[in-house]
Structure formats: structure tokens, C-alpha cells
Write an enzyme that holds these catalytic residues in place. Structure first.
Site, PDB file in Angstrom:
ATOM      1  N   SER A 167       5.420   7.675  71.959  1.00  0.00           N
ATOM      2  CA  SER A 167       6.883   7.689  72.076  1.00  0.00           C
ATOM      3  C   SER A 167       7.364   9.048  72.579  1.00  0.00           C
ATOM      4  O   SER A 167       8.515   9.176  72.999  1.00  0.00           O
ATOM      5  CB  SER A 167       7.529   7.357  70.726  1.00  0.00           C
ATOM      6  OG  SER A 167       6.953   8.147  69.698  1.00  0.00           O
ATOM      7  N   GLU A 183      -2.123  -0.156  71.104  1.00  0.00           N
ATOM      8  CA  GLU A 183      -1.383  -1.408  71.288  1.00  0.00           C
ATOM      9  C   GLU A 183      -2.373  -2.445  71.788  1.00  0.00           C
ATOM     10  O   GLU A 183      -2.913  -2.312  72.886  1.00  0.00           O
ATOM     11  CB  GLU A 183      -0.233  -1.186  72.270  1.00  0.00           C
ATOM     12  CG  GLU A 183       0.748  -0.161  71.752  1.00  0.00           C
ATOM     13  CD  GLU A 183       1.896   0.125  72.703  1.00  0.00           C
ATOM     14  OE1 GLU A 183       2.141  -0.661  73.635  1.00  0.00           O
ATOM     15  OE2 GLU A 183       2.561   1.170  72.494  1.00  0.00           O
ATOM     16  N   GLU A 207       5.211  -3.886  64.842  1.00  0.00           N
ATOM     17  CA  GLU A 207       6.483  -3.321  65.314  1.00  0.00           C
ATOM     18  C   GLU A 207       7.472  -4.446  65.624  1.00  0.00           C
ATOM     19  O   GLU A 207       7.131  -5.420  66.324  1.00  0.00           O
ATOM     20  CB  GLU A 207       6.262  -2.460  66.578  1.00  0.00           C
ATOM     21  CG  GLU A 207       7.582  -1.888  67.098  1.00  0.00           C
ATOM     22  CD  GLU A 207       7.442  -0.716  68.058  1.00  0.00           C
ATOM     23  OE1 GLU A 207       6.323  -0.221  68.265  1.00  0.00           O
ATOM     24  OE2 GLU A 207       8.492  -0.300  68.592  1.00  0.00           O
TER      25      GLU A 207
HETATM   26  O1  KIV Z   1       4.579   5.873  69.733  1.00  0.00           O
HETATM   27  C1  KIV Z   1       5.125   5.647  68.660  1.00  0.00           C
HETATM   28  O2  KIV Z   1       5.920   6.441  68.162  1.00  0.00           O
HETATM   29  C2  KIV Z   1       4.796   4.400  67.980  1.00  0.00           C
HETATM   30  C3  KIV Z   1       5.518   4.010  66.755  1.00  0.00           C
HETATM   31  C4  KIV Z   1       6.911   4.177  66.630  1.00  0.00           C
HETATM   32  C5  KIV Z   1       4.940   2.898  66.005  1.00  0.00           C
HETATM   33  O3  KIV Z   1       3.918   3.719  68.409  1.00  0.00           O
END
Ligand code: KIV
Length: 283
Positions: free
Chosen positions: A51, A120, A187
Site C-alpha cells: 500500500s 495476494e 480483505e
Molecule cells: O498493502 C497493504 O497495506 C495491505 C493491507 C492493508 C492488508 O495489503
């Protein structure tokens, strides 16, 4: 007030918390000061999330995040939080083959000091889970909404909202656990889907907007703290408005630099006074 752990948290601790019905708290972290604050606050686990692509680097998606950057920032996170269960998130570029994924997982462990990697998963990733387990690497399999597969902003939608798709998530979850997954992350799914997964597997299940049935919860720290430009998902409790506080402080800086109230006397260095020269016999 949760105390920070005096020992390094491992998978055994998280399993024990699950067995006792105690929920664990996970956050994302991409830097040293955030990691330090999270550990001091009693956060059990930190995720070096991809993220960072959206919340830190300002990209429209998580895909362009380089593995090398994640490792470097992961090292900083580990320095700031030596006792949390640290998880490295496999960036898109690491998932092109089983070989690149295994090599990235080793880098997360050996260079950034991670305890586990998360990725993922598509249905066929049970093979990769088995290979990672054979290589002695702890894995967290991410199901439900998988941002790396989303190609536009309106693709960020809740998943598993009908019985058929709940069955698919449960069967994917069981297959990944049978292949050796140590934990799961769901998620953006309804609590009914999480309940069904929790009932079907014996590993800890982390929820990211996945309802109270999960054994622990994770959100993006910047969302929790009210920092940043990305829209905050509805499942995040915004506990602070640090973005606003940053902007206010920066406005004060602009003003005080401009109106001369900065620098004030307390901000100044002074020339050291030289001791007066003593008169010599010849003077
Ligand atoms: O990349 C991320 O922050 C995530 C989560 C929010 C689960 O995969």
C-alpha cells in the site's frame, strides 16, 4: 493501555492469542518513527505493505512498488520495532514466478528481518505456498479483495457477498492452509465470509475490513491517523487527524518565516567569546 511486548512476538504467540480468543492488532509501517510508535503502543504485528505505492509514493495503484525499496524501508521498520511480528508484503514485481517470489521472501527474511511474507493469492498459488513452506518461510495468504488485481479506482469493491462466492473463498482458504499457509488475511469481505473461513481453518485469520469474526485486524496506518490523499475505506476508524495537524504546523512555518517571528532568540547560535589576551612581559 496495551503494553509493548518485552519479547519478540512470533507465530506461536499469535496462535496462543487466537486460542484464548484475544484479538491481535496489526498496522502497516514503512518507516522507523512509525514503527517505533507502533511497538510502543502495543501493536503486535506490522506489515511493510505494498500500500506504500498509493499512500507514500502517490501512485494510482500498488503495482509499481519496487521490491528493493520495500526491503530498505523494511529494514528501517525492523530497527524501530524489534519485537513485533514483522510481515513483508510481496510486491507485484516479485510475483512473476515461483522463483522470484521465493527469492523475494528470502530477502524479506534475511535483509529486513521479517518473520513472514504475505501475498495476494490466485487459486493456483497453493503450489507456491507449499514451496515457501518447504523453504522454511512463514506465509500469510491474502484473499478477498486483492488490490494488485484492481486496475481502476472503482475496482476497490467488497468481495464474497453471496453464498457462492463465500464458498469459493472458504475452499481457497482450505486449499492454502492444506498447502502450508501459516495465516490468512481477508480483505473487504462480509463478516459471514470471515466466520465461514474461521470455522473451516485452524490458522489465525487477519481481517482488513472483514468483520469481527477475524482473529486480528489490520488497517493502513495513514488511514487510521488521517494522513494522506487516498480515500479512506469505510471500515477504517479514523482516530486522529494528523494530516490536518501537519498542514497547520506547516502553515505556521510559512507565516513565521515570512513575518520575521522566526528565528527567535532561542533558535540562534552565538559566537563564542574569546578569553581576553593576557598582557605578556614584552607588551
Ligand atoms: O498493502 C497493504 O497495506 C495491505 C493491507 C492493508 C492488508 O495489503
Amino acid at each position: 493501555m496495551p503494553a509493548s511486548s518485552p519479547v519478540r512476538i512470533n507465530l506461536g504467540h499469535l496462535r496462543h492469542m487466537k486460542a484464548e480468543g484475544r484479538k491481535f492488532a496489526m498496522l502497516t509501517a514503512y518507516d522507523y518513527p512509525t514503527a517505533t510508535a507502533a511497538q510502543a503502543a502495543g501493536v503486535h504485528s506490522l506489515l511493510i505493505g505494498d500500500s506504500m505505492g498509493t499512500v507514500i509514493l502517490g501512485h494510482p495503484s500498488t503495482r509499481p512498488v519496487p521490491l528493493t525499496l520495500m526491503i530498505t524501508l523494511g529494514e528501517a521498520v525492523r530497527r524501530g520495532a524489534p519485537n513485533v511480528y514483522l510481515v513483508g508484503d510481496m510486491p507485484y514485481e516479485a510475483m512473476v514466478s515461483d522463483e522470484t517470489a521465493i527469492s523475494a521472501a528470502r530477502r524479506f527474511r534475511d535483509e529486513a528481518g521479517c518473520d513472514a511474507v504475505k501475498f495476494e493469492a490466485a487459486a493456483e498459488h497453493d503450489r507456491l505456498v507449499a514451496k515457501l513452506a518447504q523453504a522454511g518461510l512463514e506465509t500469510i495468504v491474502h484473499l478477498g479483495l486483492r488490490p494488485q488485481s484492481v486496475s481502476s479506482a472503482d475496482g476497490y469493491r467488497a468481495q464474497a457477498r453471496d453464498e457462492a462466492s463465500i464458498k469459493t473463498v472458504v475452499s481457497d482458504a482450505c486449499r492454502m492452509v492444506a498447502a502450508g499457509a501459516h495465516m490468512l488475511l481477508l480483505e473487504a469481505v462480509p463478516n459471514e465470509a470471515s466466520q465461514a473461513v474461521v470455522a473451516a481453518v485452524d490458522v489465525p485469520v487477519i481481517g482488513c475490513g472483514a468483520g469481527p469474526a477475524c482473529d486480528g485486524h489490520v488497517v493502513v496506518t495513514q488511514d487510521l491517523l488521517g494522513i494522506g490523499a487516498t480515500p479512506t475505506p469505510r471500515f477504517v476508524p479514523v482516530f486522529a487527524q494528523l494530516g490536518r495537524a501537519m498542514e497547520d504546523a506547516m502553515r505556521c512555518w510559512v507565516q513565521s518565516s515570512g513575518d520575521g517571528s522566526y528565528p527567535a532568540p532561542e533558535h540562534l547560535y552565538h559566537v563564542r567569546k574569546q578569553p581576553a589576551a593576557r598582557p605578556t612581559a614584552s607588551s
